[in-house]
Design an enzyme around this catalytic site. Structure first.
Site, PDB file in Angstrom:
ATOM      1  N   ARG A 259       0.779  -0.986  -0.035  1.00 26.39           N
ATOM      2  CA  ARG A 259      -0.012   0.061   0.007  1.00 26.39           C
ATOM      3  C   ARG A 259       0.727   1.248   0.048  1.00 26.39           C
ATOM      4  O   ARG A 259       1.368   1.584   1.010  1.00 26.39           O
ATOM      5  CB  ARG A 259      -0.881  -0.053   1.076  1.00 26.39           C
ATOM      6  CG  ARG A 259      -2.177   0.985   1.377  1.00 26.39           C
ATOM      7  CD  ARG A 259      -2.566   0.938   2.676  1.00 26.39           C
ATOM      8  NE  ARG A 259      -2.005   1.950   3.610  1.00 26.39           N
ATOM      9  CZ  ARG A 259      -1.557   1.661   4.859  1.00 26.39           C
ATOM     10  NH1 ARG A 259      -2.420   0.936   5.577  1.00 26.39           N
ATOM     11  NH2 ARG A 259      -0.918   2.614   5.486  1.00 26.39           N
ATOM     12  N   HIS A 263      -3.680   4.511   4.499  1.00 26.87           N
ATOM     13  CA  HIS A 263      -4.699   3.641   4.326  1.00 26.87           C
ATOM     14  C   HIS A 263      -6.170   4.253   3.829  1.00 26.87           C
ATOM     15  O   HIS A 263      -6.779   3.663   3.062  1.00 26.87           O
ATOM     16  CB  HIS A 263      -5.114   3.227   5.956  1.00 26.87           C
ATOM     17  CG  HIS A 263      -6.297   2.658   6.281  1.00 26.87           C
ATOM     18  ND1 HIS A 263      -6.625   1.168   5.763  1.00 26.87           N
ATOM     19  CD2 HIS A 263      -7.509   2.838   6.797  1.00 26.87           C
ATOM     20  CE1 HIS A 263      -7.965   0.911   6.035  1.00 26.87           C
ATOM     21  NE2 HIS A 263      -8.410   2.225   6.801  1.00 26.87           N
ATOM     22  N   TYR A 272       3.996   5.493  11.762  1.00 24.84           N
ATOM     23  CA  TYR A 272       4.270   4.250  11.794  1.00 24.84           C
ATOM     24  C   TYR A 272       5.304   3.349  10.813  1.00 24.84           C
ATOM     25  O   TYR A 272       5.505   1.944  11.196  1.00 24.84           O
ATOM     26  CB  TYR A 272       3.078   3.402  12.038  1.00 24.84           C
ATOM     27  CG  TYR A 272       1.854   3.360  10.904  1.00 24.84           C
ATOM     28  CD1 TYR A 272       2.452   2.581   9.649  1.00 24.84           C
ATOM     29  CD2 TYR A 272       0.801   4.293  10.701  1.00 24.84           C
ATOM     30  CE1 TYR A 272       1.299   2.695   8.646  1.00 24.84           C
ATOM     31  CE2 TYR A 272       0.091   4.340   9.842  1.00 24.84           C
ATOM     32  CZ  TYR A 272       0.130   3.488   8.732  1.00 24.84           C
ATOM     33  OH  TYR A 272      -0.837   3.903   7.891  1.00 24.84           O
TER      34      TYR A 272
END
Lengths: 362, 330
Positions: A259, A263, A272
């Site tokens: 990805r 998100h 993160y």
């Protein structure tokens, strides 16, 4: 990091037919023979869906969409698998399958309705054999298996494919769907896009073994495919669907991908994951390798690439224009379609709310 | 007229629905060879085969989730949840998918799925086998929620639920499964056209002094109370609501306006139970007709107790009559 925790077992196998550098390679179990025209078609799909996605992100940034779940980086997994479907096959998506929707002929503007907040789903699933986006993680896997059980009972020459992510593999419903599919030998292909991240949680928070190996415990085959290789995704999914249609039961495909974006537009991946990871995956871009292969093999010239880029820009403009024109629903539409048959509570509350609204008129 | 138990009436109703429509399927745990733990599906797999009467893996979410998929393919699944307390693993599929998918599709998808749930206590069972979870589902828009109380309604309502294009949660009063009554089984389809629509309630005993509102297992208890109250010169009107969502408000209001008093009886806990909605609606619609506040009789706001205590938990004749006394004492 995205390495597999294989715990001393054999390293994961990986079906790849086109390297990140654009070199065609062979695989003993899977191969594909594509005409230049088919390859040009796949390239066009990849570029156009990336452009629609880019436009949607921009629309969200400008306040025209409430949120958007970008497919950036997952184009090959979606176009490869989506183009493997026959018309009679049925697809069950998550909320990120914009590329599969494209393959099923869903107007990209219809994808925007739920993200803009004008509806919860704006297309007819039966018209496209493409179910509505499902937001609750993994719920659709059971629907796909049930649908496949219906195909069995109809004796139809069709299969279902269901999309889900690496995070979803922890859901009870996904595991129940594996059991159901196995026990009933249902014609369903489980297509897991392992994009390495379930929002902020890396794969090791979901699994200690490569995801595709989970299938063996349920009693059906699993395979890992290079999810950024559109040829491999097409070849593997085509074979899995054919096997399912011919009564050989379910299969799990783990499309190993990344990805590249957040998100959703509400997410901040810098909290993160490290930038170097994204840079490494950019070298494995699903579109660049096809372009490189086409150049090297003279499947297309610069004129073709320019024409596709121009088409993409036109599509982006068109999607933007029609998104802005999407009308807000009427207030009383709240009461529509809650029930298929007449329901007196809906009638009563619709009338009350209508009368209340009318009180402000005149 | 045929004499049937409530369980057999449901069985005959499902059998008829399966004969009428080849798309009707029955699915659940142990519904095939065993015929269900209450034998409600007894003999159906033998007669309709394993493709139509499906013994599923032991996972409730899977039952409802795959039933949704089958419905999307044009089937009409009738799912059995083995006991009330086991519906919760399926709650996500029922609430987020089954109830909402038709709206999500703007009406393009229909989900004619029936979720049968044996409910209520009184059979001396262990934990999770005696619950009354109806309010969870009446609070979920998109579901129809009904409860049968006797063999005749069971036979008719299960067929109406199966024919309905909306998802239906169908509560069956498990402690009444073995009670017998006459059931009119029509010999032609014209017979079923005359049935009371399953979203309407019914006055099962007319009266003039108090309206007793009940559904499922408590209808019989209210009828017994009405008989006992007769000796005290009180005329109780017993309304079997049958449908909880939608609620037959018209019938309720008509009765309470006539009697001026109302007692709601259900096994579920009183606090936030379905009776709260009834009391509020009646207050709104019948305020000037009420001689007393609407009283509710139900379980305490505790988990269902161990079975040696269930006689204290469940509303019985005395507790119902006690409430009747109280509405007269105002």
């Amino acid at each position: 990091m995205t390495a597999d925790a294989s715990h001393g077992e054999a390293p994961p196998e990986f079906v790849q037919l086109l390297t990140p550098e654009g070199e065609r390679v062979q695989h003993p179990d899977y191969d594909i023979d594509l005409t230049p025209e088919e390859i040009r078609g796949l390239y066009r799909d990849l570029v156009l869906v990336r452009r629609v996605d880019l436009e949607a992100v921009a629309l969200q940034r400008q306040g025209e969409l409430g949120i958007w779940a970008s497919l950036l980086g997952q184009e090959a997994a979606q176009i490869g698998s989506g183009r493997a479907l026959t018309e009679a096959d049925m697809a069950f998506p998550t909320y990120r399958e914009h590329g599969v929707a494209w393959c099923r002929g869903v107007d990209p503007v219809n994808l925007l309705g739920l993200f803009r907040g004008v509806n919860h789903g704006g297309w007819d699933p039966a018209e496209h054999n493409f179910h509505l986006y499902t937001i609750v993680i993994g719920s659709q896997t059971l629907h796909a298996v049930g649908y496949a059980m219906g195909i069995q009972r109809d004796g139809a020459d069709a299969a279902t494919i269901v999309y889900f992510g690496d995070g979803a593999t922890s859901q009870g419903d996904v595991n129940e769907s594996f059991i159901w599919a196995s026990v009933f030998n249902a014609p369903v292909v489980f297509f897991c896009q392992n994009n390495q991240w379930a929002i902020s949680e890396p794969l090791e928070k979901q699994s200690r073994i490569p995801l595709y190996r989970r299938a063996s415990g349920f009693g059906f085959p699993g395979v890992r495919v290079d999810g950024n290789d559109v040829f491999a995704c097409l070849a593997v999914t085509r074979k899995a669907l054919a096997d399912a249609r011919s009564g050989q039961g379910p299969m799990l495909i783990e499309a190993f991908t990344y990805r590249m974006g957040a998100h959703t537009t509400s997410d901040d991946p810098t909290r993160y994951r490290v930038a170097a990871e994204l840079e490494a995956w950019k070298l494995k871009d699903p579109i660049e390798r096809v372009r490189s292969y086409m150049f090297k093999n003279q499947i297309a010239d610069q004129e073709f690439f320019d024409a596709i880029d121009a088409e993409a820009d036109d599509l982006g403009r068109d999607v933007r224009k029609r998104c802005l024109a999407l009308p807000d629903p009427e207030p009383l539409a709240i009461f529509d379609h809650v029930y298929a048959e007449p329901h007196r509570l809906m009638d009563e509350e619709r009338a009350q709310f209508g009368a209340y609204l009318e009180g402000f008129e005149g | 007229m045929t004499i049937l138990t409530l369980a057999k009436a449901l069985n005959e109703g499902m059998r008829k629905a399966m004969e009428d429509d080849p798309k009707v399927l029955v699915m659940g745990e142990d519904v095939g060879k065993l015929g269900g733990v209450f034998r409600v599906t007894d003999g159906l797999q033998k007669d309709f085969g394993e493709q139509r009467v499906i013994d599923t893996p032991l996972a409730e979410s899977g039952i409802i989730g795959t039933a949704i998929g089958l419905a999307l393919r044009g089937y009409r699944p009738v799912c059995e949840i083995q006991f009330d307390g086991f519906v919760f693993p399926a709650a996500d599929q029922i609430i987020t998918q089954l109830a909402k998918m038709p709206l999500r599709s703007l009406g393009k998808l229909k989900l004619p799925v029936v979720v049968r749930i044996p409910c209520g206590g009184g059979i001396g069972a262990v934990e999770h086998h005696s619950e009354s979870p109806e309010a969870y589902f009446t609070h979920t828009a998109g579901l129809r929620v009904v409860a049968c109380s006797n063999p005749s309604d069971a036979y008719e309502m299960i067929q109406q639920a199966i024919r309905c294009d909306d998802p239906v949660v169908f509560f069956e009063p498990k402690r009444r499964y073995w009670e017998k009554a006459e059931v009119d089984i029509p010999t032609s389809s014209a017979g079923s056209a005359a049935w009371l629509p399953f979203d309407q309630g019914k006055v099962v005993r007319p009266g003039t002094d108090v309206t007793m509102l009940a559904y499922g297992p408590m209808v019989k208890t209210c009828l017994e109370a009405a008989k006992a109250a007769e000796d005290d010169g009180r005329s109780l009107e017993v309304v079997d609501l049958r449908s909880l969502n939608p609620l037959d408000v018209e019938l309720v209001v008509e009765s309470v306006r006539k009697t001026g008093r109302c007692v709601v009886v259900h096994e579920a806990a009183v606090f936030n139970g379905f009776g709260a909605e009834l009391a509020a609606r009646i207050t709104e619609e019948c305020f000037y007709n009420l001689e007393a506040p609407v009283l509710r009789v139900g379980g305490p706001s505790t988990p269902y107790p161990p079975s040696r205590l269930e006689d204290h938990y469940l509303p019985d004749l005395d507790r119902v009559l006690h409430a009747v006394d109280r509405v007269f004492a105002f």
